[in-house]
Scaffold this motif. Sequence first.
Motif, PDB file in Angstrom:
ATOM      1  N   LEU A 189      51.699  32.822  47.922  1.00 57.65           N
ATOM      2  CA  LEU A 189      50.467  32.035  48.022  1.00 57.65           C
ATOM      3  C   LEU A 189      49.230  32.911  48.092  1.00 57.65           C
ATOM      4  N   VAL A 190      49.280  33.961  48.919  1.00 57.48           N
ATOM      5  CA  VAL A 190      48.075  34.768  49.099  1.00 57.48           C
ATOM      6  C   VAL A 190      47.838  35.659  47.869  1.00 57.48           C
ATOM      7  N   ASN A 191      48.909  35.971  47.132  1.00 60.36           N
ATOM      8  CA  ASN A 191      48.739  36.832  45.956  1.00 60.36           C
ATOM      9  C   ASN A 191      48.707  36.063  44.641  1.00 60.36           C
ATOM     10  N   ALA A 192      48.764  34.740  44.694  1.00 63.98           N
ATOM     11  CA  ALA A 192      48.765  33.945  43.462  1.00 63.98           C
ATOM     12  C   ALA A 192      47.466  34.117  42.693  1.00 63.98           C
ATOM     13  N   ARG A 193      46.406  34.591  43.351  1.00 64.68           N
ATOM     14  CA  ARG A 193      45.157  34.886  42.651  1.00 64.68           C
ATOM     15  C   ARG A 193      45.372  35.899  41.529  1.00 64.68           C
ATOM     16  N   LEU A 194      46.450  36.712  41.651  1.00 64.55           N
ATOM     17  CA  LEU A 194      46.727  37.707  40.622  1.00 64.55           C
ATOM     18  C   LEU A 194      47.037  37.057  39.286  1.00 64.55           C
ATOM     19  N   TYR A 195      47.499  35.783  39.298  1.00 71.79           N
ATOM     20  CA  TYR A 195      47.793  35.106  38.037  1.00 71.79           C
ATOM     21  C   TYR A 195      46.523  34.874  37.210  1.00 71.79           C
ATOM     22  N   PRO A 196      45.515  34.138  37.735  1.00 69.99           N
ATOM     23  CA  PRO A 196      44.289  34.008  36.928  1.00 69.99           C
ATOM     24  C   PRO A 196      43.627  35.359  36.636  1.00 69.99           C
ATOM     25  N   MET A 197      43.731  36.311  37.566  1.00 70.67           N
ATOM     26  CA  MET A 197      43.138  37.632  37.314  1.00 70.67           C
ATOM     27  C   MET A 197      43.801  38.303  36.113  1.00 70.67           C
ATOM     28  N   THR A 198      45.139  38.183  36.021  1.00 73.25           N
ATOM     29  CA  THR A 198      45.857  38.788  34.895  1.00 73.25           C
ATOM     30  C   THR A 198      45.468  38.104  33.582  1.00 73.25           C
ATOM     31  N   VAL A 199      45.410  36.760  33.619  1.00 74.02           N
ATOM     32  CA  VAL A 199      45.070  36.025  32.390  1.00 74.02           C
ATOM     33  C   VAL A 199      43.622  36.306  31.980  1.00 74.02           C
ATOM     34  N   ALA A 200      42.763  36.631  32.946  1.00 70.18           N
ATOM     35  CA  ALA A 200      41.363  36.921  32.619  1.00 70.18           C
ATOM     36  C   ALA A 200      41.172  38.375  32.199  1.00 70.18           C
ATOM     37  N   LEU A 201      42.247  39.183  32.257  1.00 69.83           N
ATOM     38  CA  LEU A 201      42.111  40.593  31.888  1.00 69.83           C
ATOM     39  C   LEU A 201      42.923  40.957  30.647  1.00 69.83           C
ATOM     40  N   MET A 202      44.204  40.570  30.640  1.00 73.78           N
ATOM     41  CA  MET A 202      45.123  41.055  29.603  1.00 73.78           C
ATOM     42  C   MET A 202      44.711  40.697  28.166  1.00 73.78           C
ATOM     43  N   PRO A 203      44.173  39.482  27.901  1.00 74.16           N
ATOM     44  CA  PRO A 203      43.768  39.216  26.519  1.00 74.16           C
ATOM     45  C   PRO A 203      42.729  40.225  26.013  1.00 74.16           C
ATOM     46  N   LEU A 204      41.969  40.824  26.903  1.00 74.84           N
ATOM     47  CA  LEU A 204      40.977  41.823  26.491  1.00 74.84           C
ATOM     48  C   LEU A 204      41.649  43.128  26.070  1.00 74.84           C
ATOM     49  N   LEU A 205      42.894  43.330  26.534  1.00 73.98           N
ATOM     50  CA  LEU A 205      43.586  44.597  26.281  1.00 73.98           C
ATOM     51  C   LEU A 205      44.645  44.483  25.193  1.00 73.98           C
ATOM     52  N   MET A 206      44.971  43.244  24.789  1.00 73.98           N
ATOM     53  CA  MET A 206      46.056  43.036  23.835  1.00 73.98           C
ATOM     54  C   MET A 206      45.681  43.596  22.462  1.00 73.98           C
ATOM     55  N   HIS A 207      46.610  44.348  21.878  1.00 72.06           N
ATOM     56  CA  HIS A 207      46.410  44.842  20.529  1.00 72.06           C
ATOM     57  C   HIS A 207      47.760  44.923  19.846  1.00 72.06           C
ATOM     58  N   GLN A 208      47.814  44.498  18.582  1.00 74.25           N
ATOM     59  CA  GLN A 208      49.111  44.385  17.903  1.00 74.25           C
ATOM     60  C   GLN A 208      49.826  45.723  17.737  1.00 74.25           C
ATOM     61  N   ASP A 209      49.073  46.827  17.685  1.00 70.57           N
ATOM     62  CA  ASP A 209      49.709  48.129  17.494  1.00 70.57           C
ATOM     63  C   ASP A 209      50.296  48.702  18.776  1.00 70.57           C
ATOM     64  N   GLN A 210      50.017  48.063  19.897  1.00 73.10           N
ATOM     65  CA  GLN A 210      50.497  48.601  21.177  1.00 73.10           C
ATOM     66  C   GLN A 210      51.803  47.919  21.579  1.00 73.10           C
ATOM     67  N   PRO A 211      52.763  48.691  22.122  1.00 74.70           N
ATOM     68  CA  PRO A 211      54.050  48.096  22.510  1.00 74.70           C
ATOM     69  C   PRO A 211      53.913  47.165  23.732  1.00 74.70           C
ATOM     70  N   ARG A 212      54.749  46.140  23.751  1.00 70.81           N
ATOM     71  CA  ARG A 212      54.688  45.129  24.826  1.00 70.81           C
ATOM     72  C   ARG A 212      54.955  45.711  26.215  1.00 70.81           C
ATOM     73  N   TRP A 213      55.889  46.686  26.293  1.00 67.59           N
ATOM     74  CA  TRP A 213      56.274  47.183  27.626  1.00 67.59           C
ATOM     75  C   TRP A 213      55.076  47.711  28.393  1.00 67.59           C
ATOM     76  N   LYS A 214      54.079  48.227  27.678  1.00 68.48           N
ATOM     77  CA  LYS A 214      52.897  48.749  28.378  1.00 68.48           C
ATOM     78  C   LYS A 214      52.223  47.650  29.188  1.00 68.48           C
TER      79      LYS A 214
END
Lengths: 234, 107
Positions: free
Chosen positions: A80-105
């Motif tokens: 519950l107290v760390n669930a804020r990490l979910y919207p934080m991740t969704v608000a960050l990762m799309p900015l970093l996604m690139h097709q040439d980069q491997p998923r594991w990163k």
Amino acid sequence: MISTKYFLKGFSAIKGVGSPAIALGASFIAIGALLKNLGFTIQQSIFSTFLTYALPGSLVMAESMLIGASLINIFLAVWLVNARLYPMTVALMPLLMHQDQPRWKYYLSCHFIAVSSWLIMKDNYENIEKENRIDFWIGIGVATWSVAIFSTIIGYVASDFFNKDILIGLAIINPIYFICMMVGAMKTFQISLSVILGATLGPIFYFLSAEWCILFGGFTAGTIAFLIGEKNGQ
Amino acid sequence: MASNILIVIFVTSLATYLSRFLGVVSSEKIKETSKMFRWFNCLAYSTLAALIARIVIFPLGSLAEVDLSVRIFVVSLCIIIFFLTKKNLVYPTIFSAIILSLITSFV
């Protein structure tokens, strides 16, 4: 695999006047001292910061252990107290996604998402080409994570020298750092409204439910700010 | 007790990683230019603000021993210092610890 140039650029982004190193360090020094008082060994304390790396979660873990909560209850309280990490991740990762980069990163480096690293990345991503952002992010993540682990060790070792007043002083540093960074991040109308409404509704919802107030308050505030912002053309 | 602590650490980190992991799964389908992304951006900032306000107003641990008015006073003072020092983050954070330790040891 990981570009050294961008990794180091990210790693050194934690220096300078905007540095989170002091705030982050102070908070994890306090955690190190707290874990020692709870009866953790130094290895367990390091392991805890290494694996969790989210301050409010570690605080809740400590509080739950003090009152002897069950594993299920600890899991729920931390989630519950760390669930804020979910919207934080969704608000960050799309900015970093690139097709040439491997998923594991992406799946490994999401472990570094915490308030300080997130705010630094949000502040800097526009200066880095999209392709290289994930490596830059891994640099920021490893740097902040290392500060946290190192500070946990210092706090554990030095805990005998801390009196109550010093611990209170250490405890205020983190919220002050977060508040200043949030105030600095209020650059658009929509974000400013999100911050102001969140800071108001969070504590108000506390009277309805102490456990759910961050999620309910944050969700309501963010949605209202989003709708008003969209209506006004952001 | 030792194995108990290890299990608690695992449970805590699992509960924490879960939100991060699901966030990446969702991010695969969300474009940074979409409305959905802007909504989550608002949610991230508002949830953070709610968390920080909660820590200051209803704290856990040692901050709870300080009176609410003192906490609000220190926060306001540090925001002023933040602006006076042209948004330097190091000064207000160090200053907050010193002033709060001084207040609690003398009052």
